[in-house]
Design a protein around this motif. Structure first.
Motif, short mmCIF file in Angstrom:
data_model
loop_
_atom_site.label_atom_id
_atom_site.label_comp_id
_atom_site.label_asym_id
_atom_site.label_seq_id
_atom_site.Cartn_x
_atom_site.Cartn_y
_atom_site.Cartn_z
N VAL A 108 -52.11 19.33 -91.78
CA VAL A 108 -52.26 20.46 -92.72
C VAL A 108 -51.33 21.59 -92.31
CG1 VAL A 108 -53.85 22.27 -93.50
CG2 VAL A 108 -54.61 19.89 -93.44
N ILE A 109 -51.33 21.93 -91.04
CA ILE A 109 -50.47 23.01 -90.54
C ILE A 109 -49.00 22.66 -90.78
CG2 ILE A 109 -49.64 24.17 -88.45
CD1 ILE A 109 -52.57 24.07 -87.43
N ASP A 110 -48.60 21.44 -90.44
CA ASP A 110 -47.21 21.01 -90.62
C ASP A 110 -46.81 21.02 -92.09
OD1 ASP A 110 -46.96 20.71 -87.89
OD2 ASP A 110 -47.09 18.52 -87.94
N SER A 111 -47.67 20.51 -92.96
CA SER A 111 -47.31 20.46 -94.37
C SER A 111 -47.22 21.86 -94.97
CB SER A 111 -48.30 19.60 -95.16
OG SER A 111 -49.56 20.19 -95.20
N TYR A 112 -48.09 22.75 -94.56
CA TYR A 112 -48.00 24.11 -95.07
C TYR A 112 -46.72 24.79 -94.61
CZ TYR A 112 -49.00 28.83 -96.45
OH TYR A 112 -48.91 30.06 -97.03
N ARG A 113 -46.36 24.60 -93.37
CA ARG A 113 -45.15 25.24 -92.84
C ARG A 113 -43.88 24.66 -93.44
NH1 ARG A 113 -47.22 26.50 -86.81
NH2 ARG A 113 -48.18 28.46 -87.40
N GLN A 114 -43.94 23.40 -93.87
CA GLN A 114 -42.77 22.77 -94.50
C GLN A 114 -42.63 23.18 -95.96
OE1 GLN A 114 -43.17 18.57 -93.82
NE2 GLN A 114 -42.79 18.77 -91.64
N GLY A 115 -43.65 23.84 -96.47
CA GLY A 115 -43.55 24.39 -97.82
C GLY A 115 -44.17 23.54 -98.82
N GLN A 131 -58.03 26.97 -98.48
CA GLN A 131 -59.23 26.14 -98.48
C GLN A 131 -59.02 24.87 -97.68
OE1 GLN A 131 -60.18 25.56 -102.59
NE2 GLN A 131 -60.93 27.65 -102.86
N LEU A 132 -57.87 24.26 -97.82
CA LEU A 132 -57.55 23.05 -97.08
C LEU A 132 -57.48 23.34 -95.58
CD1 LEU A 132 -56.86 20.06 -97.20
CD2 LEU A 132 -54.47 20.69 -97.56
N LEU A 133 -56.85 24.44 -95.23
CA LEU A 133 -56.77 24.85 -93.83
C LEU A 133 -58.16 25.13 -93.28
CD1 LEU A 133 -55.07 25.67 -91.35
CD2 LEU A 133 -54.94 27.97 -92.32
N ASP A 134 -58.97 25.84 -94.03
CA ASP A 134 -60.33 26.15 -93.59
C ASP A 134 -61.16 24.89 -93.38
OD1 ASP A 134 -59.70 28.84 -93.75
OD2 ASP A 134 -60.67 29.13 -95.70
N LEU A 176 -51.50 30.99 -89.04
CA LEU A 176 -51.18 30.52 -90.39
C LEU A 176 -52.10 31.17 -91.41
CD1 LEU A 176 -49.51 28.68 -92.17
CD2 LEU A 176 -51.12 26.83 -91.63
N LYS A 177 -53.37 31.27 -91.09
CA LYS A 177 -54.35 31.89 -91.99
C LYS A 177 -53.95 33.33 -92.30
CE LYS A 177 -58.55 32.29 -93.84
NZ LYS A 177 -59.03 31.57 -94.97
N GLN A 178 -53.50 34.05 -91.28
CA GLN A 178 -53.08 35.44 -91.47
C GLN A 178 -51.84 35.53 -92.35
OE1 GLN A 178 -52.67 37.07 -87.55
NE2 GLN A 178 -54.88 37.27 -87.26
N SER A 179 -51.00 34.51 -92.31
CA SER A 179 -49.77 34.57 -93.09
C SER A 179 -49.96 34.14 -94.54
CB SER A 179 -48.69 33.70 -92.44
OG SER A 179 -48.99 32.34 -92.60
N ILE A 180 -51.11 33.56 -94.84
CA ILE A 180 -51.39 33.16 -96.23
C ILE A 180 -51.79 34.41 -97.00
CG2 ILE A 180 -52.90 31.82 -97.73
CD1 ILE A 180 -53.15 29.78 -95.46
N THR A 181 -51.05 34.71 -98.03
CA THR A 181 -51.31 35.95 -98.77
C THR A 181 -52.47 35.79 -99.75
OG1 THR A 181 -49.64 35.33 -100.38
CG2 THR A 181 -48.94 36.75 -98.58
N LYS A 182 -52.67 34.62 -100.27
CA LYS A 182 -53.75 34.39 -101.22
C LYS A 182 -54.81 33.55 -100.52
CE LYS A 182 -54.55 32.85 -105.93
NZ LYS A 182 -54.00 32.18 -107.08
N THR A 183 -55.70 34.22 -99.80
CA THR A 183 -56.61 33.52 -98.90
C THR A 183 -57.63 32.63 -99.61
OG1 THR A 183 -58.09 35.41 -98.82
CG2 THR A 183 -56.43 35.22 -97.08
N ASP A 184 -57.84 32.80 -100.89
CA ASP A 184 -58.79 31.93 -101.58
C ASP A 184 -58.10 30.82 -102.36
OD1 ASP A 184 -57.75 33.76 -103.35
OD2 ASP A 184 -59.55 33.87 -104.59
N GLY A 185 -56.82 30.65 -102.13
CA GLY A 185 -56.07 29.59 -102.80
C GLY A 185 -56.31 28.24 -102.14
N PRO A 186 -55.79 27.19 -102.75
CA PRO A 186 -56.03 25.84 -102.23
C PRO A 186 -55.49 25.63 -100.82
CG PRO A 186 -54.46 25.78 -104.04
CD PRO A 186 -55.00 27.18 -103.96
N ALA A 240 -53.73 27.84 -86.28
CA ALA A 240 -54.49 27.95 -87.53
C ALA A 240 -54.76 29.41 -87.86
CB ALA A 240 -55.79 27.16 -87.44
N GLN A 241 -55.11 30.21 -86.85
CA GLN A 241 -55.37 31.63 -87.09
C GLN A 241 -54.09 32.35 -87.53
OE1 GLN A 241 -57.11 32.74 -83.32
NE2 GLN A 241 -59.18 32.38 -84.07
#
Length: 87
Positions: A80-87, A39-42, A26-36, A23-24
């Motif tokens: 959440v992690i899997d879906s984010y990584r799958q795009g 938020q879902l990851l958080d 993935l969080k670092q790789s998200i460029t728009k940290t206040d995007g949905p 999670a950490q």
């Protein structure tokens, strides 16, 4: 029964640590940290962390309900992690 609960807690701790690192990362790789996505990851992470704290608080005497809460939180974060990584 105590040994089974000890093994469960050990496995839960390993899963918690692994998911925390994922999670950490993935969080670092998200460029728009206040995007949905962030938020879902958080939210999923906060839920797992809450469930982990409950599990730790009761330790070996964790009821099935507490264990199920942790398992559900772990699965939500995993999805959440899997879906984010799958795009």
């Amino acid at each position: 029964m105590a040994q089974a609960n000890d093994r469960y807690l050990d496995a839960a701790k390993q899963d918690y640590d692994r998911l925390k690192a994922e999670a950490q990362s993935l969080k670092q790789s998200i460029t728009k940290t206040d995007g949905p996505d962030s938020q879902l990851l958080d939210t999923a992470w906060a839920d797992l962390e809450d469930q982990w704290q409950r599990l730790q608080a009761v330790g070996e005497t964790a009821s099935e309900e507490v264990q199920q809460g942790f398992d559900q939180g772990r699965e939500r974060l995993r999805r959440v992690i899997d879906s984010y990584r799958q795009g």
